[in-house]
Design a protein around this motif. Structure first.
Motif, mmCIF file in Angstrom:
data_model
loop_
_atom_site.group_PDB
_atom_site.id
_atom_site.type_symbol
_atom_site.label_atom_id
_atom_site.label_comp_id
_atom_site.label_asym_id
_atom_site.label_seq_id
_atom_site.Cartn_x
_atom_site.Cartn_y
_atom_site.Cartn_z
ATOM 1 N N TRP A 21 9.903 -2.832 -2.913
ATOM 2 C CA TRP A 21 9.706 -3.276 -1.539
ATOM 3 C C TRP A 21 10.776 -2.622 -0.666
ATOM 4 O O TRP A 21 11.962 -2.927 -0.784
ATOM 5 C CB TRP A 21 9.828 -4.802 -1.435
ATOM 6 N N GLY A 22 10.352 -1.703 0.202
ATOM 7 C CA GLY A 22 11.280 -1.043 1.107
ATOM 8 C C GLY A 22 11.247 -1.658 2.486
ATOM 9 O O GLY A 22 10.486 -2.585 2.767
ATOM 10 N N GLU A 23 12.079 -1.130 3.398
ATOM 11 C CA GLU A 23 12.091 -1.613 4.776
ATOM 12 C C GLU A 23 10.863 -1.136 5.548
ATOM 13 O O GLU A 23 10.448 -1.763 6.521
ATOM 14 C CB GLU A 23 13.364 -1.145 5.478
ATOM 15 N N ASN A 24 10.266 -0.026 5.097
ATOM 16 C CA ASN A 24 9.137 0.566 5.828
ATOM 17 C C ASN A 24 7.869 0.691 4.983
ATOM 18 O O ASN A 24 6.948 1.420 5.357
ATOM 19 C CB ASN A 24 9.528 1.955 6.352
ATOM 20 N N GLY A 25 7.810 0.012 3.853
ATOM 21 C CA GLY A 25 6.613 0.097 3.021
ATOM 22 C C GLY A 25 6.877 -0.390 1.614
ATOM 23 O O GLY A 25 7.963 -0.900 1.303
ATOM 24 N N ARG A 26 5.892 -0.222 0.771
ATOM 25 C CA ARG A 26 5.955 -0.740 -0.599
ATOM 26 C C ARG A 26 5.304 0.253 -1.554
ATOM 27 O O ARG A 26 4.274 0.851 -1.235
ATOM 28 C CB ARG A 26 5.211 -2.074 -0.659
ATOM 29 N N VAL A 27 5.897 0.427 -2.740
ATOM 30 C CA VAL A 27 5.310 1.260 -3.799
ATOM 31 C C VAL A 27 5.174 0.428 -5.056
ATOM 32 O O VAL A 27 6.146 -0.172 -5.530
ATOM 33 C CB VAL A 27 6.161 2.520 -4.089
ATOM 34 N N GLU A 28 3.953 0.374 -5.604
ATOM 35 C CA GLU A 28 3.685 -0.311 -6.869
ATOM 36 C C GLU A 28 3.303 0.733 -7.918
ATOM 37 O O GLU A 28 2.422 1.561 -7.672
ATOM 38 C CB GLU A 28 2.537 -1.299 -6.706
ATOM 39 N N ILE A 29 3.968 0.678 -9.061
ATOM 40 C CA ILE A 29 3.658 1.572 -10.189
ATOM 41 C C ILE A 29 3.110 0.699 -11.305
ATOM 42 O O ILE A 29 3.730 -0.295 -11.690
ATOM 43 C CB ILE A 29 4.925 2.317 -10.673
ATOM 44 N N PHE A 30 1.927 1.051 -11.823
ATOM 45 C CA PHE A 30 1.298 0.171 -12.815
ATOM 46 C C PHE A 30 0.476 0.969 -13.805
ATOM 47 O O PHE A 30 0.476 2.200 -13.791
ATOM 48 C CB PHE A 30 0.451 -0.908 -12.128
ATOM 49 N N GLN A 31 -0.231 0.242 -14.715
ATOM 50 C CA GLN A 31 -0.990 0.877 -15.795
ATOM 51 C C GLN A 31 -0.118 1.865 -16.572
ATOM 52 O O GLN A 31 -0.404 3.050 -16.668
ATOM 53 C CB GLN A 31 -2.240 1.568 -15.248
ATOM 54 N N GLU A 32 1.018 1.350 -17.088
ATOM 55 C CA GLU A 32 1.963 2.128 -17.886
ATOM 56 C C GLU A 32 2.691 3.206 -17.079
ATOM 57 O O GLU A 32 3.413 4.027 -17.635
ATOM 58 C CB GLU A 32 1.253 2.804 -19.079
#
Length: 334
Positions: A239-250
């Protein structure tokens, strides 16, 4: 063209030779033997495994000059490269018994203790052997997973959460090492799980633990374990100040969510989840690129991207977490 690097594999189990048709859709190469056979600079010269039934099939399938059931039977054989994919037990003695000229690639963890891993590292240094560890997420060339790119896309990071399973030593080490690559070094650890039979997975040395890592940069990252018997995933949420990155499925997929004006509350902004697209990472090539980097280190003096000293730092963090779990969940300095 240079002569190929003669290579011996010690321990020819699933990691060295296993194949999964489903996995093949996402991983260009998924085992050591496959990479060595297909890489233009490596040559599979020998295989050692204690399982004699397995070795008969190995001779037929892989057509390797030397297939042996004991390291002792290698006698005076010398190789450019060794791949050690046995369990982590007795790794120091395995390394000492081999005659290797250029490099060793270790499956993680390097050993069952930081003390032994350091002994192995010192042995390699003394004998001028490059020591790479297969923490292959270090070779992932997905641009967004680089520290500068991540900050550019989502700004300063506010919070990070992790879901993992399959044991802290076997699987958790990959995520700890990956986060060190992005966030820097770990300052303190604290387990929120006591060691018990319920937390054990695979063997007596590995556990599914819930814990907190606090990094030198000030960020704290919480790891929550799940039981892979229900379903399997590794999930990292930035969770950043200007957006979000989700890494999933291994780690094969990721999703970038940018921000926009809040749909329901005036004067606020929200994550634009409606317009977030799932993208593929480059993780499926990383296993091969660990070898590519090792080749470049041997021939062109390039720096190893996953050297043994780096792996020992991640193993030291894990030892501290296990120590915390066995000592009333106390906070531990790394």
């Amino acid at each position: 063209m240079r002569e190929k690097l003669t290579t011996v594999i010690i321990g020819f189990g699933k990691i060295a030779s296993g194949y999964d048709k489903k996995m093949a859709r996402y991983f260009e190469f998924q085992n050591h033997a496959e990479i060595i056979k297909n890489h233009p600079f490596f040559e599979l010269s020998a295989i050692v495994d204690i399982d004699e039934k397995k070795l008969k099939k190995v001779e037929q399938k892989w057509k390797v000059p030397l297939v042996l059931n004991s390291i002792k039977k290698l006698k005076n054989q010398t190789f450019d490269v060794a791949v050690i994919s046995t369990g982590p037990e007795d790794r120091y003695n395995i390394v000492k018994s081999l005659s290797v000229k250029k490099a060793i690639l270790f499956e993680k963890p390097v050993s069952n203790s930081v003390v032994e891993s350091k002994k192995i590292s010192n042995f390699c240094k003394k004998n001028k052997i490059l020591a790479q560890v297969n923490l292959f997420r270090r070779a992932d060339k997905t641009k967004l997973f680089e520290q500068k790119q991540l900050k550019k896309k989502i700004g300063n990071i506010q919070s990070v959460f992790v879901i993992y399973g399959g044991g802290i030593r076997n699987n958790g080490i990959h995520i700890i090492d990956f986060l060190r690559k992005i966030l820097g070094e770990v300052k303190t650890v604290q387990s929120f799980t006591n060691l018990s039979s319920k937390s054990k997975v695979f063997n007596k040395h590995d556990f599914n633990l819930e814990f907190l890592l606090t990094f030198d940069c000030g960020l704290s990252v919480f790891f929550k374990s799940i039981d892979f018997n229900f379903y399997r995933d590794i999930y990292i949420d930035f969770w950043g100040e200007n957006g979000r990155v989700e890494i999933f499925q291994e780690g094969l997929l990721y999703k970038l969510s940018k921000i926009r004006n809040h749909r329901a509350i005036e004067g606020y902004r929200e994550l634009n989840l409606d317009d977030s697209r799932v993208r593929s990472s480059k993780l499926g090539r990383s296993y091969y690129d660990i070898y590519e980097n090792m080749k470049d280190a041997i021939f062109n003096n390039q720096k190893l991207i996953s050297d043994i000293e780096n792996a020992i730092k991640s193993e030291k963090i894990i030892e501290a977490i296990v120590y915390s779990a066995s000592n009333n969940k106390k906070k531990v300095n790394v």
